[in-house]
Enzyme design. Sequence first.
Site, PDB file in Angstrom:
ATOM      1  N   LYS A 161     116.403 -10.327  92.203  1.00 51.62           N
ATOM      2  CA  LYS A 161     115.815 -10.980  92.924  1.00 51.62           C
ATOM      3  C   LYS A 161     116.077 -10.059  94.210  1.00 51.62           C
ATOM      4  O   LYS A 161     114.752  -9.964  95.465  1.00 51.62           O
ATOM      5  CB  LYS A 161     115.731 -12.372  93.791  1.00 51.62           C
ATOM      6  N   THR A 218     113.590 -15.435  99.238  1.00 54.83           N
ATOM      7  CA  THR A 218     114.292 -14.362  99.340  1.00 54.83           C
ATOM      8  C   THR A 218     113.090 -13.041  99.746  1.00 54.83           C
ATOM      9  O   THR A 218     112.994 -12.598 100.872  1.00 54.83           O
ATOM     10  CB  THR A 218     115.336 -13.814  98.671  1.00 54.83           C
TER      11      THR A 218
END
Length: 305
Positions: A161, A218
């Site tokens: 990610k 994120t």
Amino acid sequence: LRPVAGALYLVLGWLGLVTLPVATPRLPPLDLGLLAAMGLSYTAGAVVLALRRPDPAPATFGYHEVWHSLVVVASACYVAVVWSLARMTEVAADVLPGRPTAALSGPNLAREIMAGYAAASVVATDDLRVADALQQVFHVGLFRVYTNHDVLGVEVGAALKNVIAIAAGIGEGLGVGDNSRSAVIARGLAELTRLGTAMGGEPATFAGLAGLGDLLATCMSPQSRNRYVGQELGRGRRLEEVLSGMTQVAEGVRTAGVVMELARRHGVRMPICEQINGVVEGRLTVTDAYQGLLRVRPGHEREPD
């Protein structure tokens, strides 16, 4: 003795974490991993000693077994041994044979947790008895902890990610708009799911907290280090300049190359990660990277771009 031990753990953890940014340009990845693991592990030890009840209820696993698991949990999802492509639980199993290992991950922005906002995470280990014991340790107040058995999936989601977050940040810096960044996030999720399942992870894991949840936080939060790096690159700054001005580590910068090597080994196409790796290695400009994604003809949504 418990307060004394807790204070000692906290001091050792603080020393490890504070020296990490200074040591980053000077140490190889493995040494940095050990330094980060030390800092996070001792900090986790201080938390455990502070939260542990004096007379805990009987459990299948005692305190000492849980403590050894926590040493691994604290560092599992944030450190990678680049040259071996090993996941951190694999490294921990080699270093601490016979001890249970686990991975803790999720959309957990530290400042929000410290401020008391609700958050959720997942702890994954092959032995769900260990997961249940760790769940009791970390599940405090508004911080909810779920259990999972898919260790590989949780670790892969936690690592990949960060690369997608750099891509989302670049879009923010370039001013491409919310539609484009949303497409990058969605197709990025498809990429990390393809690689994760090819490596042996379960699809449901990548739709959960360690996959979609962590990816969204994120890619979207201004607190995200990897998103910040991408945003500054999109604004025209050089990577070395951006990293030199940071006091924290943006893991996606080094993970990009690892991801492409794993994709090559497993025969998985990952066009977004490929473009970000080109930017990180200096072979592509951020504008070239985004234009390169647009040049790929779209097919079925379940197929690689």
